[in-house]
Design a protein around this motif. Sequence first.
Motif, PDB file in Angstrom:
ATOM      1  N   GLU A  85      -4.252   2.889  -5.943  1.00 19.31           N
ATOM      2  CA  GLU A  85      -5.656   3.013  -6.362  1.00 19.31           C
ATOM      3  C   GLU A  85      -6.131   4.455  -6.482  1.00 19.31           C
ATOM      4  O   GLU A  85      -7.252   4.701  -6.938  1.00 19.31           O
ATOM      5  N   GLY A  86      -5.305   5.418  -6.071  1.00 18.22           N
ATOM      6  CA  GLY A  86      -5.663   6.821  -6.177  1.00 18.22           C
ATOM      7  C   GLY A  86      -6.718   7.287  -5.187  1.00 18.22           C
ATOM      8  O   GLY A  86      -7.252   8.379  -5.311  1.00 18.22           O
ATOM      9  N   ARG A  87      -6.998   6.478  -4.187  1.00 13.39           N
ATOM     10  CA  ARG A  87      -8.030   6.798  -3.201  1.00 13.39           C
ATOM     11  C   ARG A  87      -7.469   7.727  -2.114  1.00 13.39           C
ATOM     12  O   ARG A  87      -6.363   7.534  -1.636  1.00 13.39           O
ATOM     13  N   VAL A  88      -8.272   8.732  -1.736  1.00 17.51           N
ATOM     14  CA  VAL A  88      -7.911   9.656  -0.657  1.00 17.51           C
ATOM     15  C   VAL A  88      -8.947   9.518   0.450  1.00 17.51           C
ATOM     16  O   VAL A  88     -10.148   9.461   0.177  1.00 17.51           O
ATOM     17  N   GLU A  89      -8.469   9.443   1.679  1.00 25.27           N
ATOM     18  CA  GLU A  89      -9.361   9.388   2.838  1.00 25.27           C
ATOM     19  C   GLU A  89      -8.724  10.152   3.990  1.00 25.27           C
ATOM     20  O   GLU A  89      -7.521  10.393   3.978  1.00 25.27           O
ATOM     21  N   LEU A 115      -3.295   9.489   0.804  1.00 33.63           N
ATOM     22  CA  LEU A 115      -3.454   9.127  -0.597  1.00 33.63           C
ATOM     23  C   LEU A 115      -2.878   7.736  -0.774  1.00 33.63           C
ATOM     24  O   LEU A 115      -1.686   7.523  -0.558  1.00 33.63           O
ATOM     25  N   HIS A 116      -3.728   6.777  -1.126  1.00 34.51           N
ATOM     26  CA  HIS A 116      -3.272   5.419  -1.439  1.00 34.51           C
ATOM     27  C   HIS A 116      -2.878   5.442  -2.912  1.00 34.51           C
ATOM     28  O   HIS A 116      -3.735   5.501  -3.796  1.00 34.51           O
ATOM     29  N   GLU A 117      -1.587   5.452  -3.169  1.00 35.14           N
ATOM     30  CA  GLU A 117      -1.027   5.728  -4.488  1.00 35.14           C
ATOM     31  C   GLU A 117      -1.535   4.769  -5.570  1.00 35.14           C
ATOM     32  O   GLU A 117      -1.904   5.206  -6.658  1.00 35.14           O
ATOM     33  N   ARG A 151       1.741   4.829  -0.065  1.00 36.09           N
ATOM     34  CA  ARG A 151       0.831   5.903   0.312  1.00 36.09           C
ATOM     35  C   ARG A 151       1.588   7.151   0.751  1.00 36.09           C
ATOM     36  O   ARG A 151       2.738   7.069   1.178  1.00 36.09           O
ATOM     37  N   ASP A 157       0.841  -1.190   0.000  1.00 42.66           N
ATOM     38  CA  ASP A 157       0.000   0.000   0.000  1.00 42.66           C
ATOM     39  C   ASP A 157       0.882   1.248   0.000  1.00 42.66           C
ATOM     40  O   ASP A 157       1.041   1.914   1.025  1.00 42.66           O
ATOM     41  N   HIS A 169      -6.269  15.045  -3.571  1.00 46.15           N
ATOM     42  CA  HIS A 169      -7.169  14.752  -4.701  1.00 46.15           C
ATOM     43  C   HIS A 169      -6.692  15.448  -5.977  1.00 46.15           C
ATOM     44  O   HIS A 169      -6.672  14.853  -7.043  1.00 46.15           O
ATOM     45  N   GLU A 176      -8.075   9.629   7.851  1.00 45.20           N
ATOM     46  CA  GLU A 176      -8.072   8.567   8.855  1.00 45.20           C
ATOM     47  C   GLU A 176      -8.040   9.143  10.270  1.00 45.20           C
ATOM     48  O   GLU A 176      -7.663  10.289  10.479  1.00 45.20           O
TER      49      GLU A 176
END
Length: 160
Positions: free
Chosen positions: A103-107, A99-101, A72, A70, A143, A109
């Motif tokens: 999959e491009g997902r941002v959250e 940023l999870h590099e 990130r 992962d 993002h 936490e």
Amino acid sequence: MSLRKIKRPQGDFWFDFEAFAEDEDGFWLRGPVGTPWRAPHATGSSEVPVVVLLAPGRPWAAWWVGDPADRRLEIDVCRPPERDGNGWQYVDLELDPVLHETEGRVEIEDWDEYDESVRNGWMTADDAKLARVVAEGCAQLLHQRSEPWLDRGWKMLPDS
């Protein structure tokens, strides 16, 4: 060079990094695999390489984490980092845009840790507001991926 991350009320987390660059974006530290760390509950060494970007006056620290499972970019929202005698230190304000590099997902936490800190008085109302505003702003930044330092950190990451 040491980096001291202060988490309330858990205590101090220490990382022994190498200072390797300074530019218009701040101070860059790196830790290859095997970099020592200490926490109130344990000690050990890093299993993945990391790069950290810090700047005085800026209420966040960016961590590029070279985890093959992962990759990130984690933003530690914090009180602005400060230089101390042998390195850097900052007070963690719990929220972490990530940023999870792959999959491009941002959250964002650690809302549970943030809520607990606010509820128990470990964080002032001003720090709580700062944490929310900065976390939301940094999540937008992740993002958009428009800042040049976002990619620069990946290029500076030590080999695994």
